[in-house]
Scaffold this motif. Structure first.
Motif, PDB file in Angstrom:
ATOM      1  N   THR A   7     -56.331 -19.343  21.599  1.00 23.11           N
ATOM      2  CA  THR A   7     -56.665 -19.210  23.011  1.00 23.11           C
ATOM      3  C   THR A   7     -58.127 -19.569  23.228  1.00 23.11           C
ATOM      4  O   THR A   7     -58.989 -19.180  22.455  1.00 23.11           O
ATOM      5  N   VAL A   8     -58.376 -20.305  24.277  1.00 13.93           N
ATOM      6  CA  VAL A   8     -59.733 -20.543  24.759  1.00 13.93           C
ATOM      7  C   VAL A   8     -59.763 -19.954  26.158  1.00 13.93           C
ATOM      8  O   VAL A   8     -58.929 -20.286  26.997  1.00 13.93           O
ATOM      9  N   SER A   9     -60.709 -19.045  26.394  1.00 16.50           N
ATOM     10  CA  SER A   9     -60.782 -18.348  27.669  1.00 16.50           C
ATOM     11  C   SER A   9     -62.190 -18.473  28.217  1.00 16.50           C
ATOM     12  O   SER A   9     -63.160 -18.450  27.465  1.00 16.50           O
ATOM     13  N   PHE A  25     -56.425 -25.915  31.788  1.00 15.40           N
ATOM     14  CA  PHE A  25     -56.583 -24.462  31.826  1.00 15.40           C
ATOM     15  C   PHE A  25     -55.656 -23.855  32.874  1.00 15.40           C
ATOM     16  O   PHE A  25     -55.408 -24.459  33.909  1.00 15.40           O
ATOM     17  N   ASP A  28     -55.673 -16.867  34.876  1.00  9.28           N
ATOM     18  CA  ASP A  28     -55.240 -15.553  34.407  1.00  9.28           C
ATOM     19  C   ASP A  28     -55.341 -14.554  35.549  1.00  9.28           C
ATOM     20  O   ASP A  28     -54.344 -14.150  36.115  1.00  9.28           O
ATOM     21  N   ARG A 144     -60.769 -15.704  35.487  1.00  9.18           N
ATOM     22  CA  ARG A 144     -60.648 -15.990  34.056  1.00  9.18           C
ATOM     23  C   ARG A 144     -59.554 -17.031  33.910  1.00  9.18           C
ATOM     24  O   ARG A 144     -58.440 -16.871  34.415  1.00  9.18           O
ATOM     25  N   TYR A 146     -57.602 -19.799  31.049  1.00  2.00           N
ATOM     26  CA  TYR A 146     -57.321 -19.886  29.615  1.00  2.00           C
ATOM     27  C   TYR A 146     -56.526 -21.139  29.303  1.00  2.00           C
ATOM     28  O   TYR A 146     -55.855 -21.713  30.150  1.00  2.00           O
ATOM     29  N   ARG A 150     -51.866 -16.784  26.680  1.00  3.41           N
ATOM     30  CA  ARG A 150     -52.514 -15.970  27.708  1.00  3.41           C
ATOM     31  C   ARG A 150     -53.332 -14.867  27.027  1.00  3.41           C
ATOM     32  O   ARG A 150     -52.829 -14.177  26.151  1.00  3.41           O
ATOM     33  N   PRO A 151     -54.578 -14.675  27.427  1.00  5.65           N
ATOM     34  CA  PRO A 151     -55.404 -13.656  26.780  1.00  5.65           C
ATOM     35  C   PRO A 151     -54.897 -12.250  27.092  1.00  5.65           C
ATOM     36  O   PRO A 151     -54.486 -11.961  28.214  1.00  5.65           O
ATOM     37  N   GLY A 167     -67.463 -15.439  28.324  1.00  5.50           N
ATOM     38  CA  GLY A 167     -66.025 -15.524  28.537  1.00  5.50           C
ATOM     39  C   GLY A 167     -65.257 -14.318  28.075  1.00  5.50           C
ATOM     40  O   GLY A 167     -65.756 -13.291  27.793  1.00  5.50           O
TER      41      GLY A 167
END
Length: 167
Positions: A7-9, A25, A28, A144, A146, A150-151, A167
């Motif tokens: 994950t990249v958030s 992206f 969220d 936010r 991502y 999903r974070p 982040g």
């Protein structure tokens, strides 16, 4: 660059979300970027490292040790007098910030948040899941975003997030 990451958030202003959406992206949820206007409340004490990494992992679902160590090295880490948790304060002369603030219960979390804001003083900023905190004013909403999974965030434990640059 992100090959081994699930994950990249990141946080974005609402106006810039279309730019990130074009890059893949997904949205969220919204948070409040707030500024503290003053007051003194909360009790905490300075700690070195204790259970910061394990508490953070329980709250956010993955190892953020690298970024936490950078924040802790640059800032002040607080622990509640009662209960488990931590708050990282960044006393930047241009924009002091509080976050993340993570605790096992609401009393400890709010003590940490208020103590952090009071310690750094009026003008301190934070990213909060809810703007309903005494002594702060919402400046604007942030989103936010991502890419990947999903974070995860346990909002029963997260009282402030790390801030726009982390982040």
């Amino acid at each position: 660059l992100f090959k081994d990451k699930r994950t990249v958030s990141l946080f974005s202003t609402k106006e810039a979300t279309k730019l990130y959406a074009r890059a893949g992206f997904k949205r969220d949820r919204e948070f409040s970027f707030v500024k503290f206007w003053g007051g003194e409340r909360g009790a905490a004490e300075i700690i070195k490292n204790q259970n910061v990494l394990s508490m953070d992992r329980r709250c956010f679902g993955y190892d953020r040790g690298g970024v936490l160590k950078v924040m802790m090295k640059r800032g002040i880490t607080l622990s509640p007098r009662k209960g488990d948790g931590f708050a990282i304060l960044r006393p930047d002369p241009r924009e002091p910030a509080v976050g993340p603030v993570v605790a096992e219960d609401k009393g400890a979390g709010m003590d940490l948040l208020y103590c952090g804001l009071s310690t750094l003083g009026a003008g301190t900023v934070s990213v909060l899941p809810s703007p309903n905190v005494e002594g702060v004013k919402e400046i604007y909403k942030v989103v936010r975003l991502y890419m990947g999974e999903r974070p995860f965030t346990d909002y029963g434990k997260a009282f402030a997030l790390a801030g726009l640059e982390f982040g």
